[in-house]
Motif scaffolding. Structure first.
Motif, PDB file in Angstrom:
ATOM      1  N   ARG A 131      65.854  31.283  27.175  1.00 17.07           N
ATOM      2  CA  ARG A 131      65.404  31.860  26.259  1.00 17.07           C
ATOM      3  C   ARG A 131      63.866  32.398  26.888  1.00 17.07           C
ATOM      4  O   ARG A 131      63.314  31.790  27.717  1.00 17.07           O
ATOM      5  N   LEU A 132      63.437  33.637  26.606  1.00 12.19           N
ATOM      6  CA  LEU A 132      62.409  34.156  27.229  1.00 12.19           C
ATOM      7  C   LEU A 132      61.259  33.907  26.476  1.00 12.19           C
ATOM      8  O   LEU A 132      61.338  33.890  25.127  1.00 12.19           O
ATOM      9  N   LEU A 133      60.119  33.591  27.019  1.00 12.01           N
ATOM     10  CA  LEU A 133      58.862  33.391  26.293  1.00 12.01           C
ATOM     11  C   LEU A 133      57.846  34.434  26.748  1.00 12.01           C
ATOM     12  O   LEU A 133      58.287  35.369  27.752  1.00 12.01           O
ATOM     13  N   GLY A 134      56.676  34.502  26.261  1.00 10.03           N
ATOM     14  CA  GLY A 134      55.647  35.502  26.546  1.00 10.03           C
ATOM     15  C   GLY A 134      55.216  35.179  27.947  1.00 10.03           C
ATOM     16  O   GLY A 134      55.125  34.253  28.448  1.00 10.03           O
ATOM     17  N   HIS A 135      54.475  36.159  28.671  1.00 11.02           N
ATOM     18  CA  HIS A 135      53.683  36.135  29.794  1.00 11.02           C
ATOM     19  C   HIS A 135      54.489  35.672  31.012  1.00 11.02           C
ATOM     20  O   HIS A 135      54.146  34.742  31.737  1.00 11.02           O
ATOM     21  N   ARG A 171      72.001  26.475  20.273  1.00  8.35           N
ATOM     22  CA  ARG A 171      72.466  27.737  19.542  1.00  8.35           C
ATOM     23  C   ARG A 171      71.631  28.222  18.424  1.00  8.35           C
ATOM     24  O   ARG A 171      71.798  29.224  17.843  1.00  8.35           O
ATOM     25  N   ARG A 172      70.766  27.222  17.797  1.00  8.65           N
ATOM     26  CA  ARG A 172      70.263  27.268  16.624  1.00  8.65           C
ATOM     27  C   ARG A 172      68.759  27.642  17.201  1.00  8.65           C
ATOM     28  O   ARG A 172      67.883  27.139  16.302  1.00  8.65           O
ATOM     29  N   ALA A 173      68.453  28.283  17.934  1.00  9.20           N
ATOM     30  CA  ALA A 173      66.933  28.913  18.236  1.00  9.20           C
ATOM     31  C   ALA A 173      66.873  30.347  18.011  1.00  9.20           C
ATOM     32  O   ALA A 173      67.755  31.117  18.208  1.00  9.20           O
ATOM     33  N   VAL A 174      65.755  30.912  17.405  1.00 12.08           N
ATOM     34  CA  VAL A 174      65.407  32.154  17.214  1.00 12.08           C
ATOM     35  C   VAL A 174      64.291  32.565  17.516  1.00 12.08           C
ATOM     36  O   VAL A 174      63.196  31.705  17.463  1.00 12.08           O
ATOM     37  N   HIS A 175      64.291  33.935  17.927  1.00  9.76           N
ATOM     38  CA  HIS A 175      62.843  34.487  18.296  1.00  9.76           C
ATOM     39  C   HIS A 175      62.180  34.971  16.908  1.00  9.76           C
ATOM     40  O   HIS A 175      62.722  35.656  15.923  1.00  9.76           O
ATOM     41  N   HIS A 176      60.925  34.723  16.704  1.00  6.96           N
ATOM     42  CA  HIS A 176      60.133  35.405  15.556  1.00  6.96           C
ATOM     43  C   HIS A 176      58.842  35.981  16.245  1.00  6.96           C
ATOM     44  O   HIS A 176      57.937  35.169  16.534  1.00  6.96           O
ATOM     45  N   ALA A 177      58.692  37.242  16.279  1.00  9.09           N
ATOM     46  CA  ALA A 177      57.419  37.767  17.143  1.00  9.09           C
ATOM     47  C   ALA A 177      57.429  37.236  18.411  1.00  9.09           C
ATOM     48  O   ALA A 177      58.472  37.314  19.163  1.00  9.09           O
ATOM     49  N   ARG A 178      56.309  36.303  18.826  1.00 10.46           N
ATOM     50  CA  ARG A 178      56.219  35.768  20.063  1.00 10.46           C
ATOM     51  C   ARG A 178      56.653  34.347  20.034  1.00 10.46           C
ATOM     52  O   ARG A 178      56.113  33.719  20.965  1.00 10.46           O
ATOM     53  N   VAL A 196      61.048  23.289  15.455  1.00 10.19           N
ATOM     54  CA  VAL A 196      60.062  23.202  16.863  1.00 10.19           C
ATOM     55  C   VAL A 196      59.630  24.627  17.127  1.00 10.19           C
ATOM     56  O   VAL A 196      60.574  25.417  17.513  1.00 10.19           O
ATOM     57  N   ALA A 197      58.330  24.951  17.000  1.00  9.67           N
ATOM     58  CA  ALA A 197      57.881  26.113  17.243  1.00  9.67           C
ATOM     59  C   ALA A 197      57.142  26.250  18.487  1.00  9.67           C
ATOM     60  O   ALA A 197      56.283  25.346  19.003  1.00  9.67           O
ATOM     61  N   LEU A 198      57.497  27.108  19.457  1.00  7.50           N
ATOM     62  CA  LEU A 198      57.202  27.099  20.802  1.00  7.50           C
ATOM     63  C   LEU A 198      56.657  28.523  21.229  1.00  7.50           C
ATOM     64  O   LEU A 198      56.995  29.827  20.597  1.00  7.50           O
ATOM     65  N   ASP A 199      55.749  28.574  22.215  1.00  6.51           N
ATOM     66  CA  ASP A 199      55.239  29.973  23.143  1.00  6.51           C
ATOM     67  C   ASP A 199      55.214  29.397  24.428  1.00  6.51           C
ATOM     68  O   ASP A 199      55.415  28.503  24.794  1.00  6.51           O
ATOM     69  N   ASP A 200      54.614  30.341  25.198  1.00  8.35           N
ATOM     70  CA  ASP A 200      54.600  30.283  26.642  1.00  8.35           C
ATOM     71  C   ASP A 200      53.524  29.103  26.993  1.00  8.35           C
ATOM     72  O   ASP A 200      53.590  28.399  28.017  1.00  8.35           O
ATOM     73  N   LEU A 201      52.716  28.732  26.009  1.00  2.00           N
ATOM     74  CA  LEU A 201      51.648  27.627  26.191  1.00  2.00           C
ATOM     75  C   LEU A 201      52.406  26.091  25.717  1.00  2.00           C
ATOM     76  O   LEU A 201      51.756  24.981  25.953  1.00  2.00           O
ATOM     77  N   GLY A 202      53.485  26.123  25.061  1.00  4.26           N
ATOM     78  CA  GLY A 202      53.990  24.698  24.646  1.00  4.26           C
ATOM     79  C   GLY A 202      54.246  25.016  23.356  1.00  4.26           C
ATOM     80  O   GLY A 202      54.587  26.118  22.586  1.00  4.26           O
ATOM     81  N   ARG A 203      54.465  23.823  22.599  1.00  7.49           N
ATOM     82  CA  ARG A 203      54.647  23.606  21.076  1.00  7.49           C
ATOM     83  C   ARG A 203      53.528  24.033  20.401  1.00  7.49           C
ATOM     84  O   ARG A 203      52.244  23.710  21.033  1.00  7.49           O
ATOM     85  N   ILE A 204      53.744  24.586  19.336  1.00  9.07           N
ATOM     86  CA  ILE A 204      52.611  25.181  18.343  1.00  9.07           C
ATOM     87  C   ILE A 204      52.268  24.188  17.245  1.00  9.07           C
ATOM     88  O   ILE A 204      53.025  23.932  16.464  1.00  9.07           O
ATOM     89  N   VAL A 205      51.067  23.535  17.435  1.00 11.38           N
ATOM     90  CA  VAL A 205      50.729  22.616  16.360  1.00 11.38           C
ATOM     91  C   VAL A 205      49.121  22.859  16.289  1.00 11.38           C
ATOM     92  O   VAL A 205      48.377  23.361  17.126  1.00 11.38           O
TER      93      VAL A 205
END
Length: 241
Positions: A131-135, A171-178, A196-205
Motif C-alpha cells: 500500500r502506498l502512503l504519502g511522501h 484485503r480489507r484496507a482502503v485509502h481515504h484521501a491521504r 486502524v488509520a495510518l499515514d506516512d508518519l504512523g498511526r493517526i491518534v
C-alpha cells in the motif's frame, strides 16, 4: 645479449589463479536469484510515464504504455510474483517467498524480507499487502505487523504490531484521501479498536508522536533505529513534542 627476468614462484602461482577467480566471480548466481532483462528494442524512457505491468507465470513484465513494446522482464529463480505496483518511478513486487523488491527497470535497487511469510502468505496471498502512503513511503500490511519503508532506498521507517489476539487484514484496507484505513478484527473489542488509520508518519491518534527513525548522534540527522509503536496507542499515548 638478452636479459631474462625470472619471477618468484609465489607470484607466478598468483598470476595463474587470477583468471580462475575472474571466471568464478562471473559464474556466481545473482543475489536473491534476480534476473532483470532489459529489452534492446524498447523505446527511450519517458519521464513520468509508468509502464503497463503484466504478471505472467514467474515473470513481471513492463510494457510501454503507448506502443505496448516490452521494456523489461524480471524473474527470480524458483519464485513467483504475487502482486506489483508503481511507486515514484519504481515497480514494487511481492514474491511468494515473502520478499519485497524494488526495480527502476535498469537495476533491482533493494530487497526486504517479510517476517514469517510461511505462516500467512500461502493462505492470504498478496492482495492488499503493498500500500502506498504519502511522501514516498510504502506500507507493507501483514497480519502480524504493518511496516513502512522509504521507497527511495527501502529504509525501514516505522513498524506497528497488531494488538494482542488480533490480526490485520490486508484485503480489507482502503485509502481515504491521504489516510490508509486497515481492518484489525479483535474479539470483544470496541469497533474503534478494529479500524486502524495510518499515514506516512504512523498511526493517526490524538496528540500522537510521529514514528520514523529517531536520530542518534553517531548516525547523523535522519538516521537511527525505526520506532515500533505500542499496539494500543489509544491507551498509551506519548507526550506531545
Amino acid at each position: 645479449m638478452a636479459i631474462r627476468f625470472r619471477l618468484p614462484a609465489p607470484l607466478l602461482a598468483l598470476l595463474a589463479v587470477i583468471p580462475l577467480l575472474t571466471v568464478a566471480h562471473h559464474a556466481r548466481p545473482a543475489p536473491y536469484g534476480d534476473h532483470l532483462t532489459v529489452s534492446r528494442t524498447a523505446p527511450a524512457r519517458v519521464p513520468h510515464a509508468a509502464p503497463r505491468l503484466r504478471t505472467e507465470g514467474a515473470a513481471v513484465r513492463a510494457h510501454d504504455p503507448r506502443t505496448g513494446a516490452l521494456r523489461w522482464r524480471y524473474t527470480r529463480d524458483g519464485r513467483r510474483p504475487l502482486t506489483s505496483l508503481h511507486a515514484r518511478g519504481d515497480v514494487i513486487t511481492l514474491w511468494d517467498d515473502g520478499l519485497v523488491t524494488a526495480t527502476d527497470g535498469r537495476t533491482v535497487r533493494w530487497h526486504r524480507a517479510l517476517p514469517a511469510p510461511g505462516d500467512w502468505l500461502p493462505d492470504h496471498g498478496g492482495t492488499g499487502v503493498l500500500r502506498l502512503l504519502g511522501h514516498g513511503m510504502l506500507a507493507v500490511v501483514t497480519p502480524y505487523r504493518i511496516a513502512a519503508y522509504r521507497i527511495a532506498d527501502g529504509d525501514l521507517r516505522w513498524g506497528l504490531p497488531a494488538s494482542d489476539g488480533c490480526a490485520f487484514q490486508p484485503r480489507r484496507a482502503v485509502h481515504h484521501a491521504r489516510t490508509l484505513v486497515v481492518a484489525q478484527p479483535c474479539p470483544h473489542a470496541a469497533w474503534t479498536a478494529q479500524l486502524v488509520a495510518l499515514d506516512d508518519l504512523g498511526r493517526i491518534v490524538p496528540r500522537r508522536r510521529p514514528l520514523g527513525t529517531e536520530p542518534r548522534d553517531e548516525d547523523g540527522p535522519g538516521r537511527g533505529r525505526p520506532r515500533i509503536e505500542h499496539p494500543n496507542p489509544e491507551k498509551v499515548l506519548a507526550q506531545p513534542r
